[in-house]
Design an enzyme around this catalytic site. Structure first.
Site, PDB file in Angstrom:
ATOM      1  N   ASN A   1     -63.075 -24.061 -77.101  1.00 38.64           N
ATOM      2  CA  ASN A   1     -62.748 -25.248 -77.877  1.00 38.64           C
ATOM      3  C   ASN A   1     -63.014 -26.530 -77.415  1.00 38.64           C
ATOM      4  OD1 ASN A   1     -62.128 -23.360 -79.819  1.00 38.64           O
ATOM      5  ND2 ASN A   1     -59.981 -23.197 -79.340  1.00 38.64           N
TER       6      ASN A   1
ATOM      7  N   SER B   1     -61.273 -18.612 -80.708  1.00 41.33           N
ATOM      8  CA  SER B   1     -60.392 -17.298 -80.727  1.00 41.33           C
ATOM      9  C   SER B   1     -60.226 -16.375 -81.701  1.00 41.33           C
ATOM     10  CB  SER B   1     -59.013 -17.786 -80.307  1.00 41.33           C
ATOM     11  OG  SER B   1     -58.809 -17.805 -78.955  1.00 41.33           O
TER      12      SER B   1
ATOM     13  N   ASP C   1     -55.659 -10.053 -74.506  1.00 37.54           N
ATOM     14  CA  ASP C   1     -55.154 -11.357 -75.038  1.00 37.54           C
ATOM     15  C   ASP C   1     -53.753 -11.588 -74.382  1.00 37.54           C
ATOM     16  OD1 ASP C   1     -54.425 -13.453 -76.974  1.00 37.54           O
ATOM     17  OD2 ASP C   1     -56.543 -12.929 -77.452  1.00 37.54           O
TER      18      ASP C   1
ATOM     19  N   HIS D   1     -51.074 -14.961 -80.115  1.00 43.38           N
ATOM     20  CA  HIS D   1     -52.348 -15.058 -80.067  1.00 43.38           C
ATOM     21  C   HIS D   1     -52.740 -13.811 -80.234  1.00 43.38           C
ATOM     22  CE1 HIS D   1     -56.351 -16.057 -78.412  1.00 43.38           C
ATOM     23  NE2 HIS D   1     -55.963 -17.402 -78.830  1.00 43.38           N
TER      24      HIS D   1
END
Length: 408
Positions: free
Chosen positions: A211, A276, A76, A116
């Site tokens: 998404n 996520s 990530d 994130h």
């Protein structure tokens, strides 16, 4: 230490680095901006309220019977270790920073200027802490932090492939990829080969679906759509697909992805949305299964999660796959390994007598006012869900990961 205003703006922009080899998430609910460090969220998040944690952790919290912690690679934007819920959850001697060069001020896999990766890691392995009801699903597992993306979407399919290989090298039992690329990759690309290598080494690979679901298009995203990868869609409180969640025939299961609470850099928690955060929810379940059944193969772990999911139909669905993950059932109905998921009828729902809200007879003025207030709140909730979905897609499109140059 508080962030500067400019840094906060960048962090807000990247709340969705998981949809193109970029994180897949949506804009946070509320103000749409998550600042850190943040205040602790005292209550228990809804995604944990639906789980009987005592039953879930009856046999393990992420360690095998001989005391070895399951290792979960979080590929990530880095994983912050200043947050006290993650300080002991991250292995600082493993992982890598695939973005920083000698001239970069911020470097290292335990630096996360975006936030994130810190949220993703928290959903998997955050340690319990007084003052908050939030905790990771596998709070005794260990995170391998691998930084390969940032707020500019610098990560590529090539750096993602390198990250997967690094995770395998560092002994990952489970790999979580809350990122994707919507750009078509050639067959036998470097990314596909890296995924195959991980699967061949008996590593469970879990990836978010992305998404872009609001546009209604059914398409494949990678690495989620590669054979053997458990692709995770996002579901809401009602076990319905979140509007932003990317549909497709490659979806394995869905998991909570709306109003998800998790850790942020510096301390505290924030709320966010997106696939996520659905993927690490499933990765946490996979970590518990690997701890309880260290002899099970990676495909058996995946099949167990799919087989025990809460279904709405007999067969696989392009929106939620085999259903919404059921963590407790996955750990309870495990008398023998499952090699492949098979269709089954969903449990019958209790029949209810329909009521017509507008014909409530004999109600008092107070009852009528309470009823109308309830309808108003419900309508507002639907509006908020739609707005959140639009925000998710907008963020993902800003922060797509580029598949730079020809992909072999």
């Amino acid at each position: 230490m508080a962030k500067t205003k400019a840094a906060l703006t960048l962090a807000a922009l990247l709340t969705t680095v998981c949809a193109s080899v970029a994180p897949a998430q949506a804009a946070p609910s509320g103000s749409g901006e998550c600042t850190y460090p943040a205040k602790p969220i005292k209550g228990t998040p809804w995604a944990l309220q639906r789980v009987l944690l005592d039953r879930l952790w009856e046999h393990t919290r992420g360690r095998t019977a001989d005391g070895r912690p399951v290792r979960v690679a979080v590929i990530d934007t880095g994983v912050d270790v200043v947050n006290p819920q993650l300080t002991d959850a991250v292995d600082p001697k493993s992982g890598a920073d695939l973005l920083s060069g000698p001239s970069d001020q911020l470097k290292g896999p335990t630096v996360d200027p975006v936030g994130h990766g810190t949220k993703v890691a928290g959903i998997v392995a955050a340690r319990p802490r007084p003052g908050t009801g939030f905790v990771g699903l596998a709070p005794e597992s260990v995170v391998i932090p691998i930084r390969q993306n940032d707020e500019r979407g610098t990560g590529t399919s090539h750096t993602l492939a390198l990250a997967i290989r690094k995770a395998v090298q560092d002994g990952a039992d489970v790999i979580n990829v809350s990122q994707d690329t919507a750009q078509p990759l050639l067959p036998d690309s470097d990314l596909e080969r890296a995924v195959k290598e991980a699967l061949a080494r008996d590593v469970v690979v879990i990836a978010s679906a992305g998404n872009d679901g609001l546009d209604g298009n059914v398409k494949k995203t990678y690495p989620a759509a590669y054979e053997g990868v458990l692709a995770v869609a996002a579901s809401d409180r009602n076990n319905e697909r979140a509007p932003f969640s990317q549909p497709g025939d490659f979806i394995g299961v869905a998991a909570p992805g709306v109003e998800m609470v998790s850790t942020v850099p510096g301390g505290g928690q924030c709320v966010d949305n997106g696939t996520s955060f659905s993927a690490p929810y499933v990765a946490g379940v996979a970590a518990l299964l690997r701890a309880k059944h260290p002899d099970w193969k990676q495909h058996q772990i995946v099949a167990q999660i799919e087989q025990t999911a809460e279904r709405t139909s007999e067969d696989r669905d392009r929106y939620v796959g085999w259903g919404v993950v059921d963590p407790v059932r996955a750990l309870a109905e495990d008398s023998r390994p499952v090699d492949a998921v098979h269709p089954q009828r969903p449990p019958a729902r209790e029949a209810r007598t329909p009521t017509v809200p507008g014909l409530a007879a004999g109600e008092s003025r107070q009852e009528r006012e309470e009823r109308i207030a309830t309808y108003a709140v419900g309508g507002a909730g639907v509006l908020v869900a739609v707005i959140a979905g639009v925000g998710v897609v907008a963020r993902d499109r800003r922060e797509r990961v580029r598949a730079r140059g020809p992909v072999s």
